[in-house]
Scaffold this active site. Structure first.
Site, PDB file in Angstrom:
ATOM      1  CG  ASP A   5      -1.781   1.147   1.173  1.00  0.00           C
ATOM      2  OD1 ASP A   5      -2.396   1.516   0.455  1.00  0.00           O
ATOM      3  OD2 ASP A   5      -1.709   1.759   2.520  1.00  0.00           O
ATOM      4  CB  SER A   6       0.016   4.755  -0.452  1.00  0.00           C
ATOM      5  OG  SER A   6      -0.868   4.879   0.408  1.00  0.00           O
ATOM      6  CB  CYS A  68      -3.129   0.515  -2.574  1.00  0.00           C
ATOM      7  SG  CYS A  68      -3.560   2.138  -2.756  1.00  0.00           S
ATOM      8  CD  GLU A 146       0.141   7.199   6.022  1.00  0.00           C
ATOM      9  OE1 GLU A 146       1.156   7.208   6.402  1.00  0.00           O
ATOM     10  OE2 GLU A 146      -0.303   6.108   5.522  1.00  0.00           O
ATOM     11  CB  CYS A 180      -9.383   4.640   1.067  1.00  0.00           C
ATOM     12  SG  CYS A 180      -7.597   5.092   1.445  1.00  0.00           S
ATOM     13  CG  HIS A 182      -4.776   5.058   4.432  1.00  0.00           C
ATOM     14  ND1 HIS A 182      -4.345   4.675   3.536  1.00  0.00           N
ATOM     15  CD2 HIS A 182      -3.774   5.569   5.072  1.00  0.00           C
ATOM     16  CE1 HIS A 182      -3.144   4.956   3.341  1.00  0.00           C
ATOM     17  NE2 HIS A 182      -2.639   5.517   4.516  1.00  0.00           N
TER      18      HIS A 182
END
Ligand code: DGL
Length: 265
Positions: A5-6, A68, A146, A180, A182
């Site tokens: 993933d990012s 992701c 994040e 997403c 996240h």
């Protein structure tokens, strides 16, 4: 099994994997040096996805999960042209949402690129042409995750979630896809804001289950692993380690290592 993933988002898939695949070994790559992915163009994400896969392949993985939503939405061609089989999160998550919804009014929250791609709408409408899908891009939520602002009472994150989901609530959705990866880290806030009438569909659980099914079908299951996971990141590990430990509820510090995804091939 390689997962990428990012940044932290793919941990929502990692968290679910050992319970369905207890005898595997996992290597996770979070591209923290290049996060966010969702506000970039398709061409850049395809390049990043190729590099992320090459990095994982250098760890001798037999299967890759693009954990992701953005990569899964726009870099399907990259995933289909690897020397090992791979899967993304869109299809399994869309299927899970269709099993949950009663009124066939489904909301999707994701990154700007994911929403622009229309990937979830397509996956849902291919399976159920009369479903109504309402998508909302929520780029700020990626930054909040994040930053580790994931506490259920965090006033800034609660306010941002409220603002993003308001238009979806007006559409009388009964199911919300966390498009997403996240966003499962914000599940406590999302359920509080959305209330009991809206079911949250977490791409992590749906994808882990689909991966187990795929490996069984391809006769790729291992017998000698113990569900352990090693973590790779492309920026300094401190922040990743701190939030990962918060989310996974265990210590990972020892297993986190910094790598360069641009230096593999
Ligand atoms: N977690 C990713 C996704 O599922 C990407 C978030 C981002 O880097 O913008 O879309």
């Amino acid at each position: 099994i390689g997962i990428f993933d990012s940044g932290l988002g793919g941990l929502s898939v990692v968290r679910e994997l050992p319970s369905v695949l207890p005898n595997e070994r996992f290597v996770y790559f979070g591209d923290t040096g290049r996060v966010p992915y969702g506000s970039r163009s398709q061409a850049i994400i395809e390049r990043y996805a190729r590099q992320d896969c090459d990095l994982l392949l250098s760890y001798d993985v037999k299967y890759i999960i693009a954990a992701c939503g953005t990569v899964s939405s726009v870099a399907g061609e990259v995933l289909q042209n690897l020397p090992v089989p791979a899967m993304g999160v869109v299809e399994p998550t869309a299927e899970a949402a269709l099993q949950v919804t009663k009124n066939r009014r489904i909301g999707v929250i994701g990154t700007s690129l994911t929403v622009r791609s229309g990937s979830f709408e397509k996956a849902i409408r291919d399976r159920c042409p009369n479903a109504n899908v309402f998508a909302e891009a929520c780029p700020v939520l990626v930054t909040l995750v994040e930053s580790g602002w994931i506490d259920a009472d965090d006033p800034v994150t609660v306010a941002a979630v409220k603002r993003y989901v308001a238009p979806l609530m007006e559409q009388d959705i009964d199911t919300l896809i966390l498009g997403c990866t996240h966003f499962p880290l914000l599940a406590p806030i999302l359920s509080k804001v959305l209330g009991e009438r809206v079911a949250l569909v977490n791409s992590g659980a749906a994808t882990a289950a689909a991966c187990a099914k795929e490996l069984t079908k391809r006769e790729l299951l291992a017998k000698d692993g113990n569900g352990e996971c090693r973590f790779l990141v492309s920026d300094r590990p401190q922040n990743f380690t701190r939030v990962a430990e918060m989310f996974l509820g265990r210590s990972v510090g020892e297993q986190v290592e910094q790598v360069d995804p641009e230096g593999v091939k």
